[in-house]
Design a protein around this motif. Sequence first.
Motif, mmCIF file in Angstrom:
data_model
loop_
_atom_site.group_PDB
_atom_site.id
_atom_site.type_symbol
_atom_site.label_atom_id
_atom_site.label_comp_id
_atom_site.label_asym_id
_atom_site.label_seq_id
_atom_site.Cartn_x
_atom_site.Cartn_y
_atom_site.Cartn_z
ATOM 1 N N ARG A 63 0.841 -1.201 0.000
ATOM 2 C CA ARG A 63 0.000 0.000 0.000
ATOM 3 C C ARG A 63 0.875 1.249 0.000
ATOM 4 N NH1 ARG A 63 -4.834 -1.820 4.194
ATOM 5 N NH2 ARG A 63 -4.923 -3.995 3.495
ATOM 6 N N SER A 64 1.315 1.635 1.188
ATOM 7 C CA SER A 64 2.187 2.810 1.269
ATOM 8 C C SER A 64 2.821 2.881 2.649
ATOM 9 C CB SER A 64 1.384 4.095 1.024
ATOM 10 O OG SER A 64 0.475 4.326 2.084
ATOM 11 N N ARG A 117 4.309 11.868 1.395
ATOM 12 C CA ARG A 117 2.926 12.046 0.937
ATOM 13 C C ARG A 117 2.813 13.132 -0.125
ATOM 14 N NH1 ARG A 117 -1.195 12.257 5.863
ATOM 15 N NH2 ARG A 117 -2.610 11.880 4.149
ATOM 16 N N ALA A 127 7.523 7.879 4.336
ATOM 17 C CA ALA A 127 6.213 8.178 3.753
ATOM 18 C C ALA A 127 6.224 9.589 3.205
ATOM 19 C CB ALA A 127 5.123 8.022 4.808
#
Length: 326
Positions: free
Chosen positions: A82-83, A122, A120
């Motif tokens: 996913r992430s 974003r 992460a």
Amino acid sequence: MIKQKLIESFSEEGTPAVSLHTLITKHLLALKAKGVAQGTYDDKTLAFAELLSWPGVSPVMPVAELKHDKVREFLDHIAQTRSGHRANTFRKHIVRLWNWAKRSRIVLGDCPWDVEMYKADRGDKYVPSEADFWKVYEMADQVRRPFHKLNGETEAQPHRKRMLLAYLHTGARRGEVFDLRWSDVDFAGQRIRLWTRKRTSGLEGDWIPMTEQLAAALKEQRLETGFREHVFINPKTDEPYAYGNDMVRDMCAVAGVKAFSFHAIRHLTASMLDKAGVPLATIQLILRHKSVTTTARYIHSLKDARKAVEQTFGGRILEMKKASSE
């Protein structure tokens, strides 16, 4: 005496024989009693459910048997498939489960599941164009998802168009539409009430205008749900939706557009209102932001900034080029 019984109930490692399922259930019940936001509650429930279904993890296993390496293996999988951001969210829920249990005197010692945070990046949230949104809207009720993996049955879900329209015409957050009840829909007054915990620790409801197009769509939805309490029901579970980003990603894939989230539609609503010349204060009222600064960030409009820098620096660049050529 009570203290002695508590100590005896713990293993040598300082964790009790209580099962993971029991611990998670106690934690979720405590959150419900505290009045945590429904979206947060649903996200925690999803994270715990996926952890309990991970190979080597069982709901009935004692808390002490869930080792650091097993949690890391689970979170690594989430990060890879996913992430990193999603893995960090699951990590947060798992660590907070232990910390709550420690404060409640259910476990002792430092959290054994505290995996390092994942990378992460974003960046800016992707906001779809109006054209891409309407492409997804037109294909929404044509999406078919397996209803049962063994026999491959499928079913249509015509309510998806109405749900997308509700997001666009209200600028609602994901959980606000999922938790929308018929008691919050006032057809006579042509208004709709959305509930949030974003502005205060308590639950607040705001009435906002309901467009004629949305009212017509919700009247159709009313015929589908009958006397159910919630406006939108997940046909797979026969319960209100809890987590639907997979659903909107599927719709984007079928429509052939870049994937976006339900929350991205909220940003699109703000941009469309701004493009239509709606005053910032009115947009703030519709989005129900506490600060107008937050509303400004949603609009994604650089018209004034671009004009300012052009007026300030544009002429100077031409002058410098002219001077260097002489």
